[in-house]
Design an enzyme around this catalytic site. Structure first.
Site, PDB file in Angstrom:
ATOM      1  N   HIS A   1       0.841  -1.201   0.000  1.00 58.98           N
ATOM      2  CA  HIS A   1       0.000   0.000   0.000  1.00 58.98           C
ATOM      3  C   HIS A   1       0.876   1.251   0.000  1.00 58.98           C
ATOM      4  O   HIS A   1       0.615   2.206  -0.751  1.00 58.98           O
ATOM      5  CB  HIS A   1      -0.915  -0.030   1.225  1.00 58.98           C
ATOM      6  CG  HIS A   1      -1.665   1.244   1.470  1.00 58.98           C
ATOM      7  ND1 HIS A   1      -2.991   1.412   1.104  1.00 58.98           N
ATOM      8  CD2 HIS A   1      -1.284   2.415   2.053  1.00 58.98           C
ATOM      9  CE1 HIS A   1      -3.381   2.631   1.454  1.00 58.98           C
ATOM     10  NE2 HIS A   1      -2.361   3.255   2.035  1.00 58.98           N
ATOM     11  N   GLU A   2       1.918   1.262   0.825  1.00 56.41           N
ATOM     12  CA  GLU A   2       2.799   2.434   0.891  1.00 56.41           C
ATOM     13  C   GLU A   2       3.585   2.593  -0.408  1.00 56.41           C
ATOM     14  O   GLU A   2       3.799   3.715  -0.876  1.00 56.41           O
ATOM     15  CB  GLU A   2       3.740   2.324   2.087  1.00 56.41           C
ATOM     16  CG  GLU A   2       3.034   2.236   3.441  1.00 56.41           C
ATOM     17  CD  GLU A   2       2.027   3.349   3.659  1.00 56.41           C
ATOM     18  OE1 GLU A   2       2.220   4.464   3.118  1.00 56.41           O
ATOM     19  OE2 GLU A   2       1.024   3.118   4.365  1.00 56.41           O
TER      20      GLU A   2
ATOM     21  N   HIS B   1       1.488   4.365  -2.890  1.00 58.12           N
ATOM     22  CA  HIS B   1       1.525   5.822  -2.751  1.00 58.12           C
ATOM     23  C   HIS B   1       2.732   6.404  -3.479  1.00 58.12           C
ATOM     24  O   HIS B   1       2.654   7.459  -4.106  1.00 58.12           O
ATOM     25  CB  HIS B   1       1.588   6.219  -1.274  1.00 58.12           C
ATOM     26  CG  HIS B   1       0.271   6.144  -0.571  1.00 58.12           C
ATOM     27  ND1 HIS B   1      -0.878   6.714  -1.072  1.00 58.12           N
ATOM     28  CD2 HIS B   1      -0.074   5.593   0.625  1.00 58.12           C
ATOM     29  CE1 HIS B   1      -1.876   6.510  -0.227  1.00 58.12           C
ATOM     30  NE2 HIS B   1      -1.415   5.827   0.803  1.00 58.12           N
TER      31      HIS B   1
ATOM     32  N   GLU C   1      -6.375   6.992  -0.723  1.00 55.25           N
ATOM     33  CA  GLU C   1      -6.293   5.768   0.073  1.00 55.25           C
ATOM     34  C   GLU C   1      -6.944   4.601  -0.666  1.00 55.25           C
ATOM     35  O   GLU C   1      -6.407   3.490  -0.687  1.00 55.25           O
ATOM     36  CB  GLU C   1      -6.955   5.963   1.440  1.00 55.25           C
ATOM     37  CG  GLU C   1      -6.193   6.868   2.392  1.00 55.25           C
ATOM     38  CD  GLU C   1      -4.806   6.348   2.725  1.00 55.25           C
ATOM     39  OE1 GLU C   1      -4.582   5.114   2.687  1.00 55.25           O
ATOM     40  OE2 GLU C   1      -3.926   7.179   2.994  1.00 55.25           O
TER      41      GLU C   1
END
Length: 305
Positions: free
Chosen positions: A134-135, A138, A206
């Site tokens: 997930h990071e 980003h 998100e």
């Protein structure tokens, strides 16, 4: 969120900074505030990642000395970065009992990811992979610069609004001073306005990072389980650094604040239930192909931030 919308929201925050300057010092105050906002944007572009890592006392991981959970954490980031077509980010550890993680940096070539020691202890390896995917999403989506610049400006707006209140209260007998009632309203409403902008920027990115992160790690269900666990722990384990720096809360995968300071209406994160449902739908669409030995893909297309 497309780049134009993000630009407009950041421009709105800068304009709000100027309005507060106008209220404090008239046209000259507005020009000073706008100049300060531009300088802060430039400073944040080059230094905001370092400021955030320092604020959370993040320590770099040395792969030559890393062992056990930290070694697995580093190796998985290296492997997933390659799969996502990303340069290897700097990897950090934050000594904090609350499970959480964030990414920062002005671009993929200067990115950093950080996880708390609580995350490494509370989650299994597949779940940690999901969180760090997930990071990395980003980073891939170039959200990290927007996140850190937004946090910098939002914090400055809150500080300037508080200054306006005290400045106004101290000049209540001066005809040229700020009306005390207006100053108090400004001190209350300006941070809320900044928070709403953060919310608008944060919630969409998100969902996008969850989707791309599920594809990068090849296991959306593990990310969904991780979100559930982190939310549960975040409500019971305080993150004192985040409480002292609430403007940076939107950078984390799950809101690190206790929840007592703001209503869900103003949360910078989407509801975890909604994120989990979207991830489970993604898992069904992937049909398990992401769990093959090859990962199902070698590169992930960039999603607009």
């Amino acid at each position: 969120m497309n780049p134009f919308k993000t630009f407009m929201l950041l421009a709105g925050m800068t304009a709000l900074f100027g309005v507060i300057g106008l209220a404090i010092g008239g046209p000259a105050g507005m020009l000073i505030a706008l100049g300060l906002a531009l300088a802060m944007n430039a400073f944040a572009y080059w230094n905001s990642d370092k400021m955030v890592l320092k604020a959370y006392q993040a320590e770099p991981v040395d792969p030559r000395q890393a062992t056990g959970l930290i070694r697995n954490y580093y190796d998985d980031i290296a492997e997933m970065s390659q799969r996502a077509g990303l340069p290897m980010p700097a990897v950090y550890i934050i000594h904090n009992d609350q499970p959480n993680a964030f990414a920062t940096g002005r671009n993929p070539q200067n990115a950093a990811v950080a996880a708390t020691t609580g995350l490494l202890r509370a989650l299994d390896r597949a779940e940690i992979r999901g969180v760090m995917a997930h990071e990395l999403a980003h980073v891939k989506n170039r959200d990290t610069l927007t996140m850190t610049v937004t946090a910098t400006i939002a914090g400055a707006i809150s500080s300037l609004a508080n200054f306006a209140m005290f400045f106004g209260a101290g000049n209540s007998d001066d005809e040229d001073g700020i009306n005390p009632i207006a100053a108090i309203l400004m001190a209350i409403l300006a941070p809320i306005a900044a928070m709403l902008v953060q919310m608008a920027i944060s919630r969409t990115r998100e969902y996008e990072a969850d989707k791309l992160g599920g594809e990068i790690c090849g296991d959306p269900e593990s990310l969904a389980r991780a979100l559930r666990k982190i939310e549960t722990f975040a409500h019971g384990i305080p993150n004192h650094e985040a409480e002292r720096n609430p403007a940076s809360a939107h950078m984390f995968i799950i809101n690190p604040l206790s929840g007592r300071r703001m209503d869900n209406l103003f949360s910078t994160h989407p509801a975890t239930d909604n994120r989990v449902r979207a991830l489970m739908d993604l898992a069904v669409r992937m049909g398990g192909r992401g769990k093959s030995a090859s990962g199902g893909f070698t590169s992930v297309p960039t999603t607009p931030n």
